[in-house]
Design a protein around this motif. Sequence first.
Motif: not given
Length: 312
Positions: A136-140, A233-245, A247-255
């Motif tokens: 998961v990602l916990a990045s604002a 794709s160069n973002s360190p959290y790819y393919p996650f999406v950052r939030t407003s605080g 905890i984010a899960n991966k969703e959608n289609t990548y590669d």
Amino acid sequence: YDDAKTLDPVLVGELLNELRSPEVEVKLIYILAAHEKILLAAGHKDIIDLAKMHSEYGDISQDRQESDDQVLAEVITDLYFNTPDVSSYMDGEYVKSVKIFMFCHNNRLYPCVMVMKDVNGKEVRNSDGTLWTHQVLASAKTGLPSYQRNGNTPAGILTIDSVMPVADQQISYGKFRRMMLNFIPKSKEEVLMKSLLPKSSWGHDWWNASTVARDIGRNMFRIHGTGKINTDSNSPYYPFVRTSGCIANKENTYDGVTYINQRLLLDTIMTNMGLKPTYENEPKIKGILYLIELDDTNGATTSEELKQFGIE
């Protein structure tokens, strides 16, 4: 407080009077500490000087990390293997719930990893016997620390309390219902918080960020997916999406790979609560989430790192 230069003189006077009173709300001290640079730049050193006279001011510093530079291995091992019985916490509300241990690095641009214990306190494992893990990602997206509005998810303990009624606002939150996170209620000398911790953690501040975020008034934390696409794709959290605080899960289609990780997490929690993983059972989801920052390593937290704590 976004622009301290606009502070009304009357408000400044009220702040100074409040700070001179024998008892000052902790929330006010935290807010002033979090905006120290802005207030000093605007010439309000008198406000900061008075605020610094209160011991709580030291809980927040522009230069401090939000946890120990490195939480001692013994503390993490004790936390994972000897988490206290929760039957006395909130009249046993979380006795039949899961425990999730979420390990992150201090740099929240990198994904964290979750492991789980079931309703009986047994480690959750995959069908082949390997340890179940979940990234998961916990990045604002603001890049702000957890003691500021819309900052990172704070380290510490939160409870997982059911799901939102419907999976609405799917661009922001994804196809599946989001789980609701709550702070441990404030109590004298944090006895409620400490009841969920082995004594070895009481003297460490790895969990303190969640109490500061709570006392400063943050709320509305969630675990959710997203309908947004990370096009970098160069973002360190790819393919996650950052939030407003949150905890984010991966969703959608990548590669060529389609992620439905919010769905997977919901189902895993229900299964390990002894529930059938159905939409109707999602509101019954309950858990205790321990979010621990390990160190300042730049990179995603991995299951390999957890082996040093005996978690494998």
